[in-house]
Enzyme design. Structure first.
Site, PDB file in Angstrom:
ATOM      1  N   TYR A 198      35.660  51.883  37.962  1.00  0.00           N
ATOM      2  CA  TYR A 198      35.748  50.902  39.056  1.00  0.00           C
ATOM      3  C   TYR A 198      36.373  51.523  40.309  1.00  0.00           C
ATOM      4  O   TYR A 198      35.865  51.343  41.423  1.00  0.00           O
ATOM      5  CB  TYR A 198      36.565  49.691  38.572  1.00  0.00           C
ATOM      6  CG  TYR A 198      36.950  48.733  39.665  1.00  0.00           C
ATOM      7  CD1 TYR A 198      36.037  47.793  40.149  1.00  0.00           C
ATOM      8  CD2 TYR A 198      38.233  48.753  40.220  1.00  0.00           C
ATOM      9  CE1 TYR A 198      36.399  46.910  41.168  1.00  0.00           C
ATOM     10  CE2 TYR A 198      38.598  47.876  41.229  1.00  0.00           C
ATOM     11  CZ  TYR A 198      37.678  46.958  41.698  1.00  0.00           C
ATOM     12  OH  TYR A 198      38.038  46.095  42.703  1.00  0.00           O
ATOM     13  N   LYS A 232      30.758  46.387  45.305  1.00  0.00           N
ATOM     14  CA  LYS A 232      30.485  45.403  44.244  1.00  0.00           C
ATOM     15  C   LYS A 232      29.056  44.864  44.331  1.00  0.00           C
ATOM     16  O   LYS A 232      28.520  44.368  43.341  1.00  0.00           O
ATOM     17  CB  LYS A 232      31.506  44.260  44.327  1.00  0.00           C
ATOM     18  CG  LYS A 232      32.931  44.722  43.954  1.00  0.00           C
ATOM     19  CD  LYS A 232      33.961  43.652  44.268  1.00  0.00           C
ATOM     20  CE  LYS A 232      35.378  44.132  43.917  1.00  0.00           C
ATOM     21  NZ  LYS A 232      36.423  43.214  44.409  1.00  0.00           N
ATOM     22  N   VAL A 259      38.366  46.073  51.454  1.00  0.00           N
ATOM     23  CA  VAL A 259      39.673  46.287  52.098  1.00  0.00           C
ATOM     24  C   VAL A 259      39.731  47.559  52.942  1.00  0.00           C
ATOM     25  O   VAL A 259      40.718  47.791  53.634  1.00  0.00           O
ATOM     26  CB  VAL A 259      40.869  46.291  51.117  1.00  0.00           C
ATOM     27  CG1 VAL A 259      41.143  44.914  50.561  1.00  0.00           C
ATOM     28  CG2 VAL A 259      40.702  47.329  50.044  1.00  0.00           C
ATOM     29  N   TYR A 269      35.803  36.231  49.311  1.00  0.00           N
ATOM     30  CA  TYR A 269      36.913  35.625  48.537  1.00  0.00           C
ATOM     31  C   TYR A 269      37.272  34.250  49.073  1.00  0.00           C
ATOM     32  O   TYR A 269      36.381  33.460  49.365  1.00  0.00           O
ATOM     33  CB  TYR A 269      38.135  36.568  48.510  1.00  0.00           C
ATOM     34  CG  TYR A 269      37.726  38.008  48.364  1.00  0.00           C
ATOM     35  CD1 TYR A 269      37.095  38.423  47.195  1.00  0.00           C
ATOM     36  CD2 TYR A 269      37.896  38.929  49.378  1.00  0.00           C
ATOM     37  CE1 TYR A 269      36.664  39.724  47.049  1.00  0.00           C
ATOM     38  CE2 TYR A 269      37.466  40.239  49.240  1.00  0.00           C
ATOM     39  CZ  TYR A 269      36.848  40.624  48.086  1.00  0.00           C
ATOM     40  OH  TYR A 269      36.414  41.899  47.955  1.00  0.00           O
ATOM     41  N   SER A 294      35.325  47.107  48.240  1.00  0.00           N
ATOM     42  CA  SER A 294      34.618  46.022  47.537  1.00  0.00           C
ATOM     43  C   SER A 294      33.180  45.803  47.985  1.00  0.00           C
ATOM     44  O   SER A 294      32.459  45.043  47.339  1.00  0.00           O
ATOM     45  CB  SER A 294      35.391  44.713  47.665  1.00  0.00           C
ATOM     46  OG  SER A 294      36.506  44.763  46.828  1.00  0.00           O
TER      47      SER A 294
HETATM   48  N1  GLN Z   1      39.471  48.716  45.157  1.00  0.00           N
HETATM   49  C1  GLN Z   1      40.021  47.526  45.719  1.00  0.00           C
HETATM   50  C2  GLN Z   1      40.835  46.755  44.702  1.00  0.00           C
HETATM   51  O1  GLN Z   1      40.440  46.637  43.611  1.00  0.00           O
HETATM   52  C3  GLN Z   1      38.934  46.679  46.254  1.00  0.00           C
HETATM   53  C4  GLN Z   1      39.413  45.344  46.808  1.00  0.00           C
HETATM   54  C5  GLN Z   1      38.691  44.921  48.046  1.00  0.00           C
HETATM   55  O2  GLN Z   1      38.043  45.716  48.732  1.00  0.00           O
HETATM   56  N2  GLN Z   1      38.849  43.676  48.405  1.00  0.00           N
HETATM   57  O3  GLN Z   1      41.881  46.249  44.982  1.00  0.00           O
END
Ligand code: GLN
Length: 311
Positions: free
Chosen positions: A188, A64, A254, A236, A61
């Site tokens: 994505y 993003k 993650v 988050y 993420s």
């Molecule tokens: N690719 C992961 C997902 O969509 C990214 C989530 C994350 O890093 N928090 O679940």
């Protein structure tokens, strides 16, 4: 600064309480939780690091942030008609608010919002081309042409990404996706599978630092806004806690990576694969808390005692 990084890395590497590695993406489940790296790219052009700062990891993420910069480059403020700018207070992959809020995700950093961002930079082009543009952006930011996407990680997430597929289908049912669900998800998951070391990620974050020596890939105003969103939404339902403990904009993934920006000063990348209950790197967060306390760096005020200011 080098002594501080070394001290932080040594303490983290020796800490037995490491959090849990994400297992819902099978390809990430086998990553050794014993690792920890930290790197800093300063406004003065120095790059310092400690621990496993040259081991590549899945940025997940953290991507993003780059995707948002790219999408804003495509459509500018029109993006905000499709995605909000408020923290969600829920986990990164939550479906809960989408129905109540008519398919407009709360912000570009939760998964639902990131799918809209991806759809925006796709904007009708084939996924390969759009991903090429994303990778070119990251490479230009980091000044490193070796950065690439790990295809195995991408395929592993596509094969098991039921939650993200459901989010994408819901967005599509509300008319908030232009490309097909398969195209958006495929793009994505590849975007999330970009691999970098701490050193590369710290370099790639320099475009958000706001200093004359850093790559000018986005306007000053956009930089500030991206930093604001990282502060309010980058972790988050753990965003408030990160702001409280660290006091700098950050974006987690993650894979265990966190990109942190000290405006005007530096871009910092930290990585340790074990996660806390919010899905953010446990030791990475703790390391950044120590780093912020020791340097006195915070966007919320100047430290007059304790912190050492500009090391
Ligand atoms: N690719 C992961 C997902 O969509 C990214 C989530 C994350 O890093 N928090 O679940």
């Amino acid at each position: 600064m080098q002594d501080l990084l070394t001290e932080i890395a040594e303490a983290a590497l020796a800490n037995p309480d490491r959090g849990k590695v994400a297992t819902y993406i099978p390809e990430l489940a086998g990553v050794d939780p014993g690792q920890f790296g930290i790197a800093i790219a300063t406004a003065g052009g120095e790059v310092l690091s400690a621990g496993d700062a040259d081991v590549p990891f899945s940025i997940q993420s953290v991507s993003k942030v780059f995707a948002l910069a790219l999408a804003l480059g495509r459509v500018g403020d029109q993006l905000w008609s499709r995605v909000g700018r408020e923290p969600s207070g829920l986990s990164f992959d939550s479906v809960l608010l989408l129905e109540r809020e008519n398919g407009i995700p709360r912000n570009p950093f939760i998964n639902a919002g990131a799918l809209v961002t991806t759809d925006t930079y796709l904007s009708g082009s084939p996924p390969k081309e759009a991903l090429g543009e994303l990778v070119r952006f990251v490479r230009a930011a980091a000044d490193d042409d070796s950065i690439h996407i790990n295809e195995k990680v991408a395929q592993s997430e596509i094969a098991t990404g039921h939650r993200n597929f459901s989010l994408a289908h819901y967005l599509a049912s509300c008319g908030n996706l232009q490309a097909s669900v398969d195209k958006v998800l495929g793009t994505y998951c590849h975007q999330c599978a970009v691999e970098m070391t701490c050193r590369q990620l710290a370099m790639a974050g320099r475009f958000l630092v706001d200093s004359p020596q850093m790559p000018a890939l986005v306007s000053i105003e956009r930089r500030r806004r991206i930093n604001a969103l990282m502060m309010t939404c980058g972790h988050y339902d753990g965003s408030g806690d990160f702001a409280f403990r660290v006091g700098m904009p950050g974006k987690s993934g993650v894979g265990g990576g966190i990109l942190v920006i000290s405006p005007g000063r530096a871009s910092i990348a930290v990585w340790s694969p074990g996660l806390n209950r919010y899905g953010n790197s446990k030791l990475g967060t703790e390391a950044m808390e120590t780093f912020a306390r020791r340097t006195g760096w915070s966007v919320f005020g100047v430290s007059r005692d304790g912190g050492q200011g500009d090391l």
